[in-house]
Motif scaffolding. Sequence first.
Motif, PDB file in Angstrom:
ATOM      1  N   GLN A 358       0.804  -1.209   0.000  1.00  0.00           N
ATOM      2  CA  GLN A 358       0.000   0.000   0.000  1.00  0.00           C
ATOM      3  C   GLN A 358       0.845   1.270   0.000  1.00  0.00           C
ATOM      4  N   TYR A 417      -7.028  -1.784  -7.810  1.00  0.00           N
ATOM      5  CA  TYR A 417      -6.760  -1.794  -6.368  1.00  0.00           C
ATOM      6  C   TYR A 417      -7.638  -2.864  -5.724  1.00  0.00           C
ATOM      7  N   ARG A 419      -7.786  -4.225  -2.919  1.00  0.00           N
ATOM      8  CA  ARG A 419      -8.211  -4.043  -1.536  1.00  0.00           C
ATOM      9  C   ARG A 419      -9.552  -3.326  -1.431  1.00  0.00           C
ATOM     10  N   ASN A 420      -9.906  -2.539  -2.463  1.00  0.00           N
ATOM     11  CA  ASN A 420     -11.148  -1.775  -2.401  1.00  0.00           C
ATOM     12  C   ASN A 420     -12.388  -2.655  -2.420  1.00  0.00           C
ATOM     13  N   HIS A 484     -15.984   0.011  -4.678  1.00  0.00           N
ATOM     14  CA  HIS A 484     -15.674  -0.256  -3.274  1.00  0.00           C
ATOM     15  C   HIS A 484     -16.744  -1.155  -2.669  1.00  0.00           C
ATOM     16  N   GLY A 528     -16.970   6.748  -1.824  1.00  0.00           N
ATOM     17  CA  GLY A 528     -16.050   5.789  -1.223  1.00  0.00           C
ATOM     18  C   GLY A 528     -15.259   6.325  -0.053  1.00  0.00           C
ATOM     19  N   TRP A 529     -14.736   7.559  -0.163  1.00  0.00           N
ATOM     20  CA  TRP A 529     -13.907   8.075   0.923  1.00  0.00           C
ATOM     21  C   TRP A 529     -14.723   8.302   2.187  1.00  0.00           C
ATOM     22  N   ARG A 532     -15.439   5.222   4.136  1.00  0.00           N
ATOM     23  CA  ARG A 532     -14.305   4.694   4.890  1.00  0.00           C
ATOM     24  C   ARG A 532     -14.096   5.429   6.204  1.00  0.00           C
TER      25      ARG A 532
END
Length: 651
Positions: A358, A417, A419-420, A484, A528-529, A532
Amino acid sequence: MGRPRHGRRAGRPKRVSAIVFVGARGAGAPVAGVCTPVELSMLSSVIKYRVGWTWFGGGLTLSGAALTGWAYVLWHSAARDADPPGLMTVLFIGAALLFIGLVVAQVQVVVTTAELARAEGPAVDKAKWMVNQAAVIVRRRAWICAAAMAILAFGGGQRAFAAIGSGFPEFRDFAFVVGATITLIGLTLHASGTPDHGSAAGKVVMAGAGMGTAAAVMALTYVAATMPLWTEATTANEAARPAAVPETVGKVAWRWKPPEGVREPDVVPAGGGVVVQVPDGVVALDTTTGRERWHYRRPGARAYDVKASPDGRTVAIAFWPGEKAANQADHLVVLDAATGELRAVHPDAWGDIAYYAQDLLYGVTKWHGLFALGQDIAVTWSEDGFRVTGWDLDTSKARWQHTLPESCVEAPSVLDYPRNAMPVMLRDVVAVAAFCGQDLDDKLRRGQLGPVELQVTVLGLDPQTGSEVWRHQRTAKIDLRFVHLLPSVDAQAVAVTWRGENQPKDYGMVLAQADGRVLTDDRAGLDGWDLRTAPFTGEGSLTLPDSEKSSDYRWEPFEAGEVRTASVSVVGLAREVPHPTADLPLARAVVTTRPDPSGAGVVVLLTPWDTGDTRRIPVNFASPGDPVSLLLAPGAVVVVSGGDTMVVGLT
């Protein structure tokens, strides 16, 4: 002629006992003069002592050499990225050749000794001389081999110390130095004694004792390597009943700093409190008092990721052993979150698919686990994109595999990505994101960087069996760079968001974890942000201010309940900040953060619902401009800054 007296055969010479010393000068000589019985007894004891230790050393040498060779094979097979040093390999080969020469010389001693036993008359002296010369060659070669083994033992010792410093020493890290040391001791004893005297049975017994001793020492080494000697850990009694999560907060109740400074500590709610990642492990805190409950640390290793199961019962820590370790495999440590007791240690658990680079931290690449963690299960996706696997946490063996529906592929396998959109563990199911459709492979190849018409599919799987519990599908044009899959704060819901054609923000829908029903649909604010930063639960979502000039927060229930609003006062505070602010809805208030304009750290803003009465709680973090996280834990709201080592509890 009469018969010889006493039955002695005529013409046969009388036997004379003689004690022969095999010395460094190469001459065997009978004992001069007349020895008393006491002197003969002492001389016999000395010879038996030297003969005994010689063959005991021979047994040590044989077993030690075999164990050293075996340990070298273990070393070479274990080293993924750190092969044995070239010099050590050359020395090992050289020592092996010297050892072969020693074995040849030892065979020559056996042959000449057998000839001595058959010799008669004048041939006896010559046979004795040949035995002595062969013994001298054995001793010389034994000393040369001992010198080579001393160098190998030194190199193996360096490796063993490096392994201890890596935090994860294994038996293979010690086997080489122990085997080389056993061989060195055996060669020294063998070179110092008298190998050509004593009974055959006695020699076999002493050689067998040496071999047994070598095996016992190696067995003790194995036992010692498997003991928790390299772990610094404490445990605690399980709390009778965790405190309730707060409905509101009003003050800083405690501050905690790790034993060593660690930038941007990872903190997860677990075990009736929180578990904080430190450079070489984790520390569990009681969030009602801020005191340490237990810790698990591997001095020398690097802890780079920590995960907790949704029920807070299990914690998994991913470790990297460091550059000096011969075995560069990552290690996954599984702990009971309530007590800190060790459940399992898995080297290279589930292969490389479980980790993902990451960013940089402490000068090395920081990785994150690409698996969903349950109480006794971990779920991973496959590189080919067609299977989901459930792994037993205690044995690291596959418990089940679920094959995706036909014409479907797992989302992480095609994203830039992964991980998303990796699998997400919820209260009762594990959520898996997938893309489905006809001619899917061709569409993915042509549309990697642009909108592609697909079926966005979310599966709810039983984490114990892998069977499908529910499925939700939606056809849409999506940009694969902006997908995501994210859990709610309470693990009662899952959100899937994506960027569509001509959409400035993500399209989002929230699904109930129990049955997959849609709780909310097309909520553009759920980008998405913001998701999180955890602004939604299984009951509703927190709508953030839609512009920098506004400070109105809104709690909107998904199905039933009352809409709540709060006007957060940000007078004198920066409205535009370099990082998204942390926001957390509580039962009676909303909590958010802003940088302190005085540079003293961060200001936590607490505003009761349906009011504009904002209370400011200063938190003196060292770096006010770094991102801040708010975590809901038993008895406290935990505040963590990306630029400080401190963890703060609000009550």
